[in-house]
Write a protein that holds these residues in place. Structure first.
Motif, PDB file in Angstrom:
ATOM      1  N   ILE A   1      -2.343  12.294   1.693  1.00 18.49           N
ATOM      2  CA  ILE A   1      -3.343  12.796   0.534  1.00 18.49           C
ATOM      3  C   ILE A   1      -4.351  11.692   0.237  1.00 18.49           C
ATOM      4  N   ASN A   2      -3.765  10.701  -0.227  1.00 14.48           N
ATOM      5  CA  ASN A   2      -4.528   9.413  -0.350  1.00 14.48           C
ATOM      6  C   ASN A   2      -3.767   7.836  -0.374  1.00 14.48           C
TER       7      ASN A   2
ATOM      8  N   ALA B   1       2.217  15.700  -4.172  1.00 17.83           N
ATOM      9  CA  ALA B   1       2.861  15.188  -2.950  1.00 17.83           C
ATOM     10  C   ALA B   1       4.165  15.236  -3.176  1.00 17.83           C
ATOM     11  N   LEU B   2       5.108  15.475  -1.677  1.00 17.45           N
ATOM     12  CA  LEU B   2       6.226  15.541  -1.751  1.00 17.45           C
ATOM     13  C   LEU B   2       7.070  14.382  -1.202  1.00 17.45           C
ATOM     14  N   TYR B   3       6.224  13.343  -0.657  1.00 16.99           N
ATOM     15  CA  TYR B   3       6.553  12.091  -0.200  1.00 16.99           C
ATOM     16  C   TYR B   3       5.582  11.027  -0.415  1.00 16.99           C
TER      17      TYR B   3
ATOM     18  N   SER C   1       0.981  -1.164  -0.210  1.00 16.45           N
ATOM     19  CA  SER C   1       0.039   0.101  -0.002  1.00 16.45           C
ATOM     20  C   SER C   1       0.916   1.091   0.081  1.00 16.45           C
ATOM     21  N   VAL C   2       0.680   2.135  -0.802  1.00 21.22           N
ATOM     22  CA  VAL C   2       1.279   3.483  -0.774  1.00 21.22           C
ATOM     23  C   VAL C   2       0.487   4.749  -0.306  1.00 21.22           C
ATOM     24  N   ALA C   3       0.925   5.524   0.363  1.00 27.08           N
ATOM     25  CA  ALA C   3       0.440   6.513   1.152  1.00 27.08           C
ATOM     26  C   ALA C   3       1.207   7.638   0.640  1.00 27.08           C
ATOM     27  N   PHE C   4       0.665   8.773  -0.185  1.00 27.26           N
ATOM     28  CA  PHE C   4       1.113   9.870  -0.722  1.00 27.26           C
ATOM     29  C   PHE C   4       1.029  10.958   0.221  1.00 27.26           C
ATOM     30  N   LEU C   5       1.871  11.849   0.652  1.00 32.32           N
ATOM     31  CA  LEU C   5       1.637  12.535   1.653  1.00 32.32           C
ATOM     32  C   LEU C   5       2.394  14.000   1.138  1.00 32.32           C
TER      33      LEU C   5
ATOM     34  N   GLY D   1      -5.764  12.532   5.496  1.00 34.16           N
ATOM     35  CA  GLY D   1      -5.986  13.399   6.542  1.00 34.16           C
ATOM     36  C   GLY D   1      -4.809  13.263   7.717  1.00 34.16           C
ATOM     37  N   THR D   2      -4.662  11.870   8.129  1.00 32.84           N
ATOM     38  CA  THR D   2      -3.560  11.574   9.032  1.00 32.84           C
ATOM     39  C   THR D   2      -2.414  12.532   8.695  1.00 32.84           C
ATOM     40  N   LYS D   3      -1.751  12.829   9.933  1.00 29.56           N
ATOM     41  CA  LYS D   3      -0.456  13.503   9.795  1.00 29.56           C
ATOM     42  C   LYS D   3       0.792  12.708  10.396  1.00 29.56           C
TER      43      LYS D   3
END
Length: 144
Positions: free
Chosen positions: A93-94, A112-114, A82-86, A131-133
């Motif tokens: 973000i998603n 996204a930067l990450y 799973s990839v989370a874009f931040l 939305g999670t930081k």
């Protein structure tokens, strides 16, 4: 004996890359993540290719040169991820699930930067959503 030596020599480049990457500890609420940092072109291109497993709570954080709608794929990757874009502040973000050996692109919904890759389902199993930081993201940029 020679085939065995040749086999181990083939494994060295992937193992050397995995050991050479810096590691940061990220936090998603009460969950700790041990993330290898892929912050240059070569390490981002290699990513988690050719790996057969990830340790529990381990992943790879991709640090991009600039925020953009970056995309990920799974060519030569054996582990379902799973990839989370931040974004630049470390806010998710998603999140997208990716299948091994697929060349299907999974992209950030906005710049996204990450990107953080974890074992598939890791985010969902812990209730971590857009939305999670994530805490500790500043460590990754300090190691560039």
């Amino acid at each position: 004996m020679r085939p065995l030596i040749a086999f181990f020599l083939l494994l060295l480049p992937a193992a050397a890359l995995a050991q050479a990457l810096p590691v940061v500890e990220l936090k998603a609420g009460m969950h700790l993540i041990r993330a290898e940092v892929a912050a240059d072109y070569g390490s981002r291109m290699q990513g988690l290719m050719h790996r057969k497993a990830l340790a529990p709570n381990a992943g790879m954080l991709f640090v991009f040169d600039q925020a953009a709608p970056h995309c990920m794929w799974m060519k030569n990757t054996y582990i379902p991820l799973s990839v989370a874009f931040l974004d630049a502040q470390g806010t998710i973000i998603n999140i997208a699930d990716m299948q091994p050996h697929s060349e299907q692109s999974h992209c950030a919904a906005r710049p996204a930067l990450y990107a953080l890759e974890m074992t598939q389902g890791w985010f969902a199993q812990r209730g971590i959503k857009p939305g999670t930081k994530l805490g500790g993201i500043d460590q990754a940029t300090a190691r560039r």
